[in-house]
Scaffold this motif. Sequence first.
Motif, PDB file in Angstrom:
ATOM      1  N   VAL A  95       0.900  -1.344  -0.060  1.00 58.77           N
ATOM      2  CA  VAL A  95       0.177   0.160  -0.139  1.00 58.77           C
ATOM      3  C   VAL A  95       0.578   1.310   0.087  1.00 58.77           C
ATOM      4  O   VAL A  95       0.883   2.314  -0.543  1.00 58.77           O
ATOM      5  CB  VAL A  95      -1.021  -0.268   1.211  1.00 58.77           C
ATOM      6  CG1 VAL A  95      -1.455   1.512   1.669  1.00 58.77           C
ATOM      7  CG2 VAL A  95      -2.101  -1.407   0.546  1.00 58.77           C
ATOM      8  N   PRO A  96       1.931   1.725   0.850  1.00 57.11           N
ATOM      9  CA  PRO A  96       3.226   2.765   0.694  1.00 57.11           C
ATOM     10  C   PRO A  96       3.499   3.018  -0.369  1.00 57.11           C
ATOM     11  O   PRO A  96       3.854   4.154  -0.430  1.00 57.11           O
ATOM     12  CB  PRO A  96       3.803   2.558   1.747  1.00 57.11           C
ATOM     13  CG  PRO A  96       3.507   0.953   2.766  1.00 57.11           C
ATOM     14  CD  PRO A  96       2.742  -0.144   0.973  1.00 57.11           C
ATOM     15  N   LEU A  97       2.990   1.952  -1.305  1.00 58.33           N
ATOM     16  CA  LEU A  97       3.955   2.190  -2.820  1.00 58.33           C
ATOM     17  C   LEU A  97       3.260   2.316  -4.232  1.00 58.33           C
ATOM     18  O   LEU A  97       3.597   2.513  -4.741  1.00 58.33           O
ATOM     19  CB  LEU A  97       5.593   1.054  -2.998  1.00 58.33           C
ATOM     20  CG  LEU A  97       6.078   0.481  -2.613  1.00 58.33           C
ATOM     21  CD1 LEU A  97       6.847  -0.749  -2.205  1.00 58.33           C
ATOM     22  CD2 LEU A  97       6.976   2.072  -1.485  1.00 58.33           C
ATOM     23  N   ASN A  98       1.538   1.778  -3.838  1.00 60.57           N
ATOM     24  CA  ASN A  98       0.255   2.382  -4.418  1.00 60.57           C
ATOM     25  C   ASN A  98       1.433   3.605  -5.952  1.00 60.57           C
ATOM     26  O   ASN A  98       1.307   3.123  -7.288  1.00 60.57           O
ATOM     27  CB  ASN A  98      -0.729   2.479  -4.278  1.00 60.57           C
ATOM     28  CG  ASN A  98      -1.585   1.503  -3.378  1.00 60.57           C
ATOM     29  OD1 ASN A  98      -0.459   0.722  -3.732  1.00 60.57           O
ATOM     30  ND2 ASN A  98      -2.307   1.972  -2.907  1.00 60.57           N
ATOM     31  N   ASP A  99       2.085   4.720  -5.427  1.00 58.58           N
ATOM     32  CA  ASP A  99       1.874   5.715  -6.251  1.00 58.58           C
ATOM     33  C   ASP A  99       3.055   5.947  -7.829  1.00 58.58           C
ATOM     34  O   ASP A  99       3.235   5.796  -8.102  1.00 58.58           O
ATOM     35  CB  ASP A  99       2.435   7.079  -6.007  1.00 58.58           C
ATOM     36  CG  ASP A  99       3.153   6.574  -4.238  1.00 58.58           C
ATOM     37  OD1 ASP A  99       3.616   5.787  -5.120  1.00 58.58           O
ATOM     38  OD2 ASP A  99       3.765   7.972  -4.350  1.00 58.58           O
ATOM     39  N   ARG A 100       3.432   4.178  -6.900  1.00 56.40           N
ATOM     40  CA  ARG A 100       4.774   3.746  -8.006  1.00 56.40           C
ATOM     41  C   ARG A 100       4.142   2.905  -8.928  1.00 56.40           C
ATOM     42  O   ARG A 100       5.382   2.747 -10.334  1.00 56.40           O
ATOM     43  CB  ARG A 100       6.087   2.971  -7.164  1.00 56.40           C
ATOM     44  CG  ARG A 100       6.710   4.574  -6.306  1.00 56.40           C
ATOM     45  CD  ARG A 100       8.094   3.175  -5.019  1.00 56.40           C
ATOM     46  NE  ARG A 100       8.274   4.465  -4.142  1.00 56.40           N
ATOM     47  CZ  ARG A 100       9.459   4.715  -4.487  1.00 56.40           C
ATOM     48  NH1 ARG A 100      10.253   4.790  -6.112  1.00 56.40           N
ATOM     49  NH2 ARG A 100      10.531   4.883  -3.994  1.00 56.40           N
ATOM     50  N   PHE A 101       3.045   1.936  -9.201  1.00 50.03           N
ATOM     51  CA  PHE A 101       2.875   1.163  -9.924  1.00 50.03           C
ATOM     52  C   PHE A 101       2.805   1.688 -11.030  1.00 50.03           C
ATOM     53  O   PHE A 101       2.901   1.513 -12.204  1.00 50.03           O
ATOM     54  CB  PHE A 101       1.517   0.721  -8.977  1.00 50.03           C
ATOM     55  CG  PHE A 101       1.941   0.446  -8.168  1.00 50.03           C
ATOM     56  CD1 PHE A 101       3.268  -0.287  -7.455  1.00 50.03           C
ATOM     57  CD2 PHE A 101       0.144  -0.768  -8.223  1.00 50.03           C
ATOM     58  CE1 PHE A 101       2.458  -1.046  -6.327  1.00 50.03           C
ATOM     59  CE2 PHE A 101       0.630  -1.211  -7.047  1.00 50.03           C
ATOM     60  CZ  PHE A 101       1.436  -1.732  -6.069  1.00 50.03           C
ATOM     61  N   GLU A 102       2.438   2.927 -11.818  1.00 52.02           N
ATOM     62  CA  GLU A 102       2.593   3.649 -12.677  1.00 52.02           C
ATOM     63  C   GLU A 102       3.368   3.566 -13.500  1.00 52.02           C
ATOM     64  O   GLU A 102       3.598   3.873 -15.090  1.00 52.02           O
ATOM     65  CB  GLU A 102       1.122   5.151 -12.487  1.00 52.02           C
ATOM     66  CG  GLU A 102      -0.385   4.683 -12.230  1.00 52.02           C
ATOM     67  CD  GLU A 102      -1.267   4.271 -13.466  1.00 52.02           C
ATOM     68  OE1 GLU A 102      -0.768   4.265 -14.306  1.00 52.02           O
ATOM     69  OE2 GLU A 102      -2.163   3.527 -12.558  1.00 52.02           O
ATOM     70  N   HIS A 103       4.421   4.074 -12.627  1.00 51.38           N
ATOM     71  CA  HIS A 103       5.484   4.784 -13.110  1.00 51.38           C
ATOM     72  C   HIS A 103       6.914   3.127 -13.438  1.00 51.38           C
ATOM     73  O   HIS A 103       7.657   3.490 -14.204  1.00 51.38           O
ATOM     74  CB  HIS A 103       6.050   5.726 -12.613  1.00 51.38           C
ATOM     75  CG  HIS A 103       5.332   6.345 -12.048  1.00 51.38           C
ATOM     76  ND1 HIS A 103       5.288   7.824 -13.113  1.00 51.38           N
ATOM     77  CD2 HIS A 103       4.587   6.814 -11.349  1.00 51.38           C
ATOM     78  CE1 HIS A 103       4.809   8.304 -12.574  1.00 51.38           C
ATOM     79  NE2 HIS A 103       3.882   8.391 -11.223  1.00 51.38           N
ATOM     80  N   MET A 104       5.922   2.042 -13.764  1.00 51.14           N
ATOM     81  CA  MET A 104       6.543   1.392 -13.507  1.00 51.14           C
ATOM     82  C   MET A 104       6.756   0.742 -14.421  1.00 51.14           C
ATOM     83  O   MET A 104       6.004   0.606 -15.829  1.00 51.14           O
ATOM     84  CB  MET A 104       6.259  -0.039 -12.574  1.00 51.14           C
ATOM     85  CG  MET A 104       6.768   0.281 -11.185  1.00 51.14           C
ATOM     86  SD  MET A 104       5.966  -1.662 -10.088  1.00 51.14           S
ATOM     87  CE  MET A 104       7.031  -2.587 -10.447  1.00 51.14           C
ATOM     88  N   ALA A 105       8.236   0.063 -15.352  1.00 50.13           N
ATOM     89  CA  ALA A 105       8.870  -0.010 -17.466  1.00 50.13           C
ATOM     90  C   ALA A 105       7.738  -1.791 -17.099  1.00 50.13           C
ATOM     91  O   ALA A 105       8.101  -2.343 -16.398  1.00 50.13           O
ATOM     92  CB  ALA A 105       9.767  -0.349 -17.123  1.00 50.13           C
ATOM     93  N   GLY A 106       7.777  -1.604 -18.667  1.00 49.34           N
ATOM     94  CA  GLY A 106       7.111  -2.636 -19.143  1.00 49.34           C
ATOM     95  C   GLY A 106       5.193  -3.097 -18.201  1.00 49.34           C
ATOM     96  O   GLY A 106       4.420  -2.672 -18.395  1.00 49.34           O
ATOM     97  N   THR A 107       5.341  -4.361 -18.203  1.00 47.50           N
ATOM     98  CA  THR A 107       4.495  -4.982 -17.338  1.00 47.50           C
ATOM     99  C   THR A 107       3.918  -5.417 -16.433  1.00 47.50           C
ATOM    100  O   THR A 107       3.265  -5.375 -15.366  1.00 47.50           O
ATOM    101  CB  THR A 107       3.367  -6.407 -17.834  1.00 47.50           C
ATOM    102  OG1 THR A 107       5.053  -7.229 -17.676  1.00 47.50           O
ATOM    103  CG2 THR A 107       3.943  -6.424 -20.359  1.00 47.50           C
ATOM    104  N   HIS A 108       5.008  -4.689 -15.485  1.00 49.18           N
ATOM    105  CA  HIS A 108       5.283  -4.749 -14.368  1.00 49.18           C
ATOM    106  C   HIS A 108       3.901  -4.418 -13.628  1.00 49.18           C
ATOM    107  O   HIS A 108       3.162  -4.227 -12.267  1.00 49.18           O
ATOM    108  CB  HIS A 108       6.864  -5.316 -13.200  1.00 49.18           C
ATOM    109  CG  HIS A 108       7.914  -5.571 -14.014  1.00 49.18           C
ATOM    110  ND1 HIS A 108       7.889  -7.167 -13.356  1.00 49.18           N
ATOM    111  CD2 HIS A 108       8.741  -5.379 -14.290  1.00 49.18           C
ATOM    112  CE1 HIS A 108       8.975  -7.092 -14.315  1.00 49.18           C
ATOM    113  NE2 HIS A 108       9.557  -6.370 -14.475  1.00 49.18           N
TER     114      HIS A 108
END
Length: 901
Positions: A95-108
Amino acid sequence: MLEPSSDTVQLDADGHRPLEMVGRARQLREIKALLGPGTTAGRALLVSGEPGVGKSMLLGEVGRATSEAGSRVLTAVGVPFETELAYAGLHQLLVPLNDRFEHMAGTHGKVLRGALGYGGDPVPVGREVTDAVTFLLRQVATERPVLIVVDDLARLDRASSAVLGSVARRLWGSRIGLLAASRSGAETFFGRDGLTEYELPPLDRDAAVELLGTRFPGLAASVRDRVLDQAQGNPLALVELPAALSGPQRNALADLPDVLPLSPRVRNLHASRVAGLSAEARRILLLLALDDTGDPGVLRAGSGTPETLTALAAAEWNRLVTVDGTNRRVAFRHPLMRAALVESSTLTERCQAHRALAELGAETPERRAWHLGRATLDPDGRIADLLEEAGQRAARRGDATRAVAALTRAAELSPRPVDRGRRLTRAAFLAADASGDLRAASELLDRARRADPDSTATPLAAATTALLLLNGGDGDIDMAHRLLVEVIGTGTHGYDAEDDALVEALRILRLVCWSSGRDALWEPFHTALDRVRPTASPLLSAHVEAADPSRTGSVGRRESDRDVAWRWVRQGRQGGHVRRHVDALMHLCSEDFATGRWDEAGTLADEALRICEERQHPFLSWYFEYHRALLAAVHGHVEESRSQADRITHWAVPRGALGAAAFADHARVLAELGAGDYECAYRNAVAISPAGRIASHAPQALAACMDLVEAAVHTRRTAEAEAHVRALREAGVAGLSPRLALLVAGAAALVAPDDGAVGRFEQALAVPGAQHRPFDLARIRLAYGQRLRRMRCVTEARAQLVAATEVFEHLGARPWADRAAGELRATGRSRTGAKHGSVTLTGQEQEIAALAASGLTNKQIGERLHLSPRTVGSHLYQLFPKLGIASRAALRDALASLPPN
């Protein structure tokens, strides 16, 4: 990762240190080492342990310290109702890292959003999620180290467990660490293969005592022991078991059940596990819970049928019990399971179980009596008699807690008031004397008075009241003395030596007289003791002799008593007889000081003071404060020693405990001798015993006899010093013990004129066993060296002064070491240059020294050289000062340093 320490642990909402942090410093250090520094080692650690052992608090403390060190900490906790929700645990964690999902490369990023339910994408397969989580964590770890903390793995959903298990194996070389916890033996989907596991143990006894003292400072000692026994070091049990007791039960003023009850919160945790058992399993486990010995013979009470064995196997499979394959003993896996089983049973079931256990214990009367007492609800004289006998047996072996419980139950089942009063009085005395439960003793004595008013006019009741007076706030010596003398003098005991109550009352009266330090208080005691028929017990007589050794011709104690004392100490440390424990520590402290075991003496004195405080025996605290003052004096901490002695005096004088004040004076004497204030030392010494007279009933008058003479000599009171030596000789003090023989010989040497001094000092050094009293012997060597230097026998003086200096430095007797070193410098040689220089040995001396250095005994050397062992010993005693050494262990090096012939 920072090492969590006691001063960084946060307090809980009630202002307490978190309960699991007590006694966990070592485990925290070990976990730190296993995880590696700063979590940069890329390691995973699985912590396991029984419920309530402190896994969650430990994980929280590690996480908090890691966060304070600058790392990012991600946490998740297994939740029962989320076990069927895929990736629920992973959702907590990320949950504390949710904001990073949009900026992850590829399909991750897409994979993580799908796994965690963000958007309408289908749930990805586990391998894809593992890859995405690993990528995300490594990306975050480039900024700062990351620690993943997962609690209660067994309740984490299957999908999250599998992913985290895979992630744990990919941490090597990263700046990511993983710390997870699970109940011992719990099944999880988190693969453990190849990962480091750490089993969190229960608290040790010292930590458990600390925890109870912190949370329940007023808990009676006997109740504390019951809690410690039942909790078995489990922190949750240690806190919850006392919480479920009533106020009177915590204060030992009300009876405790066989198994301590659970609080509602803990009861709910275990209720489901008990409810799921079959009727036969509950019956068998109830027998085991009420027996609490693990004896496999208990199963015979279950008839040993296939149903019984099947029930036991089911309990073992469900991890409720363990069965030792060697001795077949059965033990509950969790300390609270016993209480859960007992609380889930009915009164009828418990009575039936106790009757079955009583029949099974027919060959062990104490066990049988206890179970019969629990199975019986109405007064029963026969069972009450059996319980009284069981209580007496428990008291004789030092189990005061069991004895008090048995006698109290015997009183409850007694049909006659006189028997109830007598048994309650005995229980009260044991509670005060052996258990240290003053509140329980007072309550039991009140109950005895209500049951039978005449019971309080007995020697045992008087002894109990005296102990309450001594250990209460006032500590009134004179009131306790009057009470005991009156009851003993008017009792119906007939002065029968076999009357245990009379013997106990006389013993407490002896303690009162010894502490008083006044002859007048001893007179009625000696009168009563002379009337005992056929004769007083040897133990009581020995204590009386020790109280006035110069007149009775005995010091009471022997060095062989050391083994007995240590046995009492070991029993006391396991919750045994408090008074014997304290008595033993008194003996050991005294002997340790005399024999140079000063570190041990300090440790034991601290232990005794802790016991006196915890076990409500404050009256004898002064004796151990005295030993602290002695140790401070000999180590050169003069102000500390004076302050401790003053505390003893300020406590003792208003209470009439002048014997304790005399001990404080002895500490002052040593402190002032060390400081070189001989005038003050003399004044304090004659306060214990006047010069030229050995005060009666003052043991310290003998211990300080050489101190008085030394102070008198240094203050030019020659006549007083000589008079005191004459008094010591006339009283035959030298014949009382090896140590007193050395002190008297040393005192005689101090007052000897120069033309006879050498002979006197040599006689003192040759006293048998002198080497076992290193401080006293070194002081005599110092005085001898001073006298020899004054007589211009410089070479001989150096040998004595070197030997004295070495011993003082080894002991840490700084003032005396400095004085000896100063005297040595005055001979023209420092200590480092004083060894062996131009020493010349005769041929026979060289041969004896070489054989002794090789490890042969005096007897073996004598057989080789056709000498008596005494002659060999005499040669060695003359050799040691010549070589500047103090023991055989130094012979080899001393001989090697001699110049060649």
